[in-house]
Enzyme design. Sequence first.
Site, PDB file in Angstrom:
ATOM      1  N   ASP A   1      -1.281   1.233  -3.767  1.00  0.00           N
ATOM      2  CA  ASP A   1      -2.275   0.270  -4.270  1.00  0.00           C
ATOM      3  C   ASP A   1      -3.615   0.928  -4.544  1.00  0.00           C
ATOM      4  O   ASP A   1      -4.595   0.246  -4.827  1.00  0.00           O
ATOM      5  CB  ASP A   1      -2.425  -0.922  -3.324  1.00  0.00           C
TER       6      ASP A   1
ATOM      7  N   ASP B   1      -2.339   6.284  -3.302  1.00  0.00           N
ATOM      8  CA  ASP B   1      -1.184   5.596  -2.724  1.00  0.00           C
ATOM      9  C   ASP B   1      -0.810   4.421  -3.622  1.00  0.00           C
ATOM     10  O   ASP B   1      -1.367   4.249  -4.708  1.00  0.00           O
ATOM     11  CB  ASP B   1      -1.446   5.169  -1.280  1.00  0.00           C
TER      12      ASP B   1
ATOM     13  N   SER C   1       0.813  -1.201   0.000  1.00  0.00           N
ATOM     14  CA  SER C   1       0.000   0.000   0.000  1.00  0.00           C
ATOM     15  C   SER C   1       0.855   1.263   0.000  1.00  0.00           C
ATOM     16  O   SER C   1       1.589   1.529  -0.932  1.00  0.00           O
ATOM     17  CB  SER C   1      -0.960  -0.050   1.204  1.00  0.00           C
TER      18      SER C   1
ATOM     19  N   ASP D   1      -5.947   2.526  -2.863  1.00  0.00           N
ATOM     20  CA  ASP D   1      -7.176   2.479  -2.071  1.00  0.00           C
ATOM     21  C   ASP D   1      -7.366   3.748  -1.250  1.00  0.00           C
ATOM     22  O   ASP D   1      -8.369   3.901  -0.564  1.00  0.00           O
ATOM     23  CB  ASP D   1      -7.243   1.226  -1.178  1.00  0.00           C
TER      24      ASP D   1
END
Length: 448
Positions: free
Chosen positions: A239, A237, A98, A241
């Site tokens: 990933d 960010d 992440s 999310d």
Amino acid sequence: MTTVRFGTDGIRGIAGETLTVELAAALGFALMQQHPAGLVLIGRDTRPSGPALASALAGAIEAHGGTVIDVGIIPTPGLASLVAGEPRAACGVVVTASHNPVEYNGLKVLARDGRKIPDAEERALEAAMEIALAEPVQVAAPSVVHAAEAEEYRGRYARALAALAQTVSAAGLRVVVDAAHGAASPFAVAALAATGATVLPFAMGDGVINDGVGATDPAALGEQVRAHGADLGIALDGDADRCVVVDAAGRAIDGDVLIALIALDRKRRGVAGSERAVATVLTNSGVERHLAAHGITLERTPVGDRHIAERLAAGQGGFGGEKSGHLLFTELSPTGDGLLSAITVLGLVARAGTPVGAMADAVPLDPQLQRAVQVPPGGGERLLMEPDLQSAIREAEVALAQTGGRVLVRLSGTEPLLRVMGEGPDRAAVTAAVERLIEVAASLVRGR
């Protein structure tokens, strides 16, 4: 025996050190204990360590009777939507850390409905993984999925983003989008451009993931917004999310303020469930009071977007979010999706006809300070229970309560950190309380 632990957002560690291909293979074995002969969708972000971890995971799944479709680089929420929409899928795994730096990686497990798995399932996976790590796990050479098949899966997600974007009319807005050199890089520009906005790309995969860019470091995005004379910026960010918004002056909008703006917009539009919003214990009390004044109840959960998702599901849907930029719209996605959030923000700004910075300034916040102390791996719980630190926490609670403030001390679920948050109307008292707690905690760490 190695101890495996899921944090607030999967298993994370430094790739090749605390997060190894052996650990990924153990997870593959454990998943097949829960889902014998099941189909698992795998995705990843752009970290160099991702392909080897994904290969070990896929090889173990297939060696123990399962089937894998490796979708390749895709945002976590993109894989979540694919899992939820694929009747054959038993679960999904995203190889990502992440927002963490490039040296980290992680393993996020998604349930059949695309949401993060519950605590009980995590504990069962931990137990099975520890058994697997006690002796080598069988790993097959994973079957190769034809590139066209993986591309078709990614196309499903891209089409879903476009479908939502086409319900928004943001023509005339100029927006810079920062993909953090991460998983959103192949999707972000097309998704936001479908709203009609002029989209200016930044950090689109030609650099190091999360390195001075993205949702946790939006300063560079702010410079880009000012340089291009854009109306706003969107930072994702690694990933994708999370969604962080930057105004025309290059100022990052406080995540709690963004929650308030979205909740108020939903209430004005009469969206189902808009009389409530869900956030965590970290959300600013000023936001809670502001929403209450507009007929919206703020419900609080422990830190972690999974807890928000569970509360939203229990209350028949609605909207919720975290200060960090995780925003959840249950009618749109089973998990927080930075690109869906960005599309929603563009619609909000276009409808308001008011600069996002001006809207943000109208939301009052109590002074709040958050600090952190590095703790030895595995030593956080012992530190938190140290008598000296517990005594300092009680003193801080009493001191801030006198002016209507509060303090929260907790362990990070994604990094080896002890986090301290203080909040209240008296900024000086908040600062003194937080700095004292940081001083005590740091002293205890040094003394070990």
